[in-house]
Design a protein around this motif. Structure first.
Motif, short mmCIF file in Angstrom:
data_model
loop_
_atom_site.label_atom_id
_atom_site.label_comp_id
_atom_site.label_asym_id
_atom_site.label_seq_id
_atom_site.Cartn_x
_atom_site.Cartn_y
_atom_site.Cartn_z
N GLU A 42 0.81 -1.23 0.00
CA GLU A 42 0.00 0.00 0.00
C GLU A 42 0.83 1.26 0.00
O GLU A 42 0.58 2.21 -0.74
CB GLU A 42 -0.95 0.00 1.21
N TRP A 43 1.88 1.31 0.87
CA TRP A 43 2.68 2.53 1.00
C TRP A 43 3.36 2.88 -0.31
O TRP A 43 3.64 4.04 -0.59
CB TRP A 43 3.70 2.39 2.13
N ASN A 46 1.83 5.44 -2.61
CA ASN A 46 2.03 6.87 -2.29
C ASN A 46 3.25 7.44 -2.98
O ASN A 46 3.31 8.62 -3.29
CB ASN A 46 2.18 7.07 -0.77
N PRO A 49 1.83 5.93 -7.87
CA PRO A 49 0.49 5.34 -7.99
C PRO A 49 0.39 4.32 -9.13
O PRO A 49 -0.54 3.52 -9.17
CB PRO A 49 -0.42 6.54 -8.25
N ARG A 51 2.58 2.03 -9.42
CA ARG A 51 3.20 0.84 -8.82
C ARG A 51 4.25 0.22 -9.73
O ARG A 51 4.41 -0.99 -9.78
CB ARG A 51 2.14 -0.21 -8.46
#
Ligand SMILES: N[C@@H](CCC(=O)N[C@@H](CS)C(=O)NCC(=O)O)C(=O)O
Length: 206
Positions: A42-43, A46, A49, A51
């Motif tokens: 998840e982090w 940030n 986005p 990934r």
């Protein structure tokens, strides 16, 4: 210290690693991508986005898109001759970098994935021969450009050579026909005089 997230078998990460090694920038690499994970946490979204890797953080400044990272690092940390400031030379650098991402990778990407990451009995022969033929046309363009030059922008290695030099290694390393392109081959040999090129780019394909 500069942080670079990305696995070392990714061409986009390799380009950034070649850059930092070529320029002697201190950095820490954090393994990430595909089966390694990290970019699925998840982090990470940030930071990026999308990934995707490579992603960098430099004194709190976060950046993604490999060719932009190369330009940022060379402009910030590189010697002047490595990152052209003349508007026309700079535009030519961007032209070759964009060509690598938006033209060459459209063929090299699927060709690489088919030959290296797809089991033989699932490979698409038509896709392989079409993208291999297109790659020959791209390499012919480079060969023509390099006939009167040692490197893409002239007598010296610049940031411009990094993305394009990375795809040329992959093309020579893939099991596809390689027509004789003398100027391209000479440039490819010249790139190999850089230990950073040999160590970060010329890795077994996986
Ligand atoms: N245009 C982006 C593409 C980034 C990209 O798609 N990276 C691939 C690796 S080459 C990726 O993140 N794949 C997902 C993964 O490794 O988990 C760039 O040049 O940085």
């Amino acid at each position: 210290m500069l942080k670079i997230w990305g696995r070392t078998n990714s061409i986009n990460v390799q380009k950034v690693l070649w850059t930092v090694e070529e320029l002697n920038i201190h950095y820490q690499r954090i393994d990430a991508g595909l089966q390694i994970g990290v970019n699925n946490e998840e982090w990470f979204a940030n930071l990026n986005p999308n990934r995707t890797i490579p992603t960098i953080e430099d004194d709190g400044f976060v950046l993604w898109e490999s060719n932009v990272i190369i330009r940022y690092l060379t402009e910030r940390y590189g010697p002047e001759e490595f990152y052209p400031t003349d508007p026309q030379q700079k535009a030519l650098m961007e032209q070759w970098m964009d060509w690598q991402q938006t033209t060459v990778m459209l063929d090299l990407g699927p060709l690489f994935l088919s030959l290296i990451r797809t089991p033989k009995d699932q490979q698409d022969a038509e896709l392989i021969s079409r993208t291999a033929e297109n790659m020959e046309q791209h390499m012919a363009i480079l060969d023509g450009h390099l006939r009167d030059k040692d490197y893409l922008l002239g007598p010296k290695l610049t940031a411009t050579d990094i993305p394009v030099g990375a795809v040329v290694y992959r093309w020579y390393a893939l099991d596809v026909p390689h027509p004789e392109f003398p100027a391209l081959k000479d440039w490819y040999k010249r790139l190999q005089t850089s230990s950073a090129y040999r160590e970060q780019i010329m890795k077994p394909l996986s």
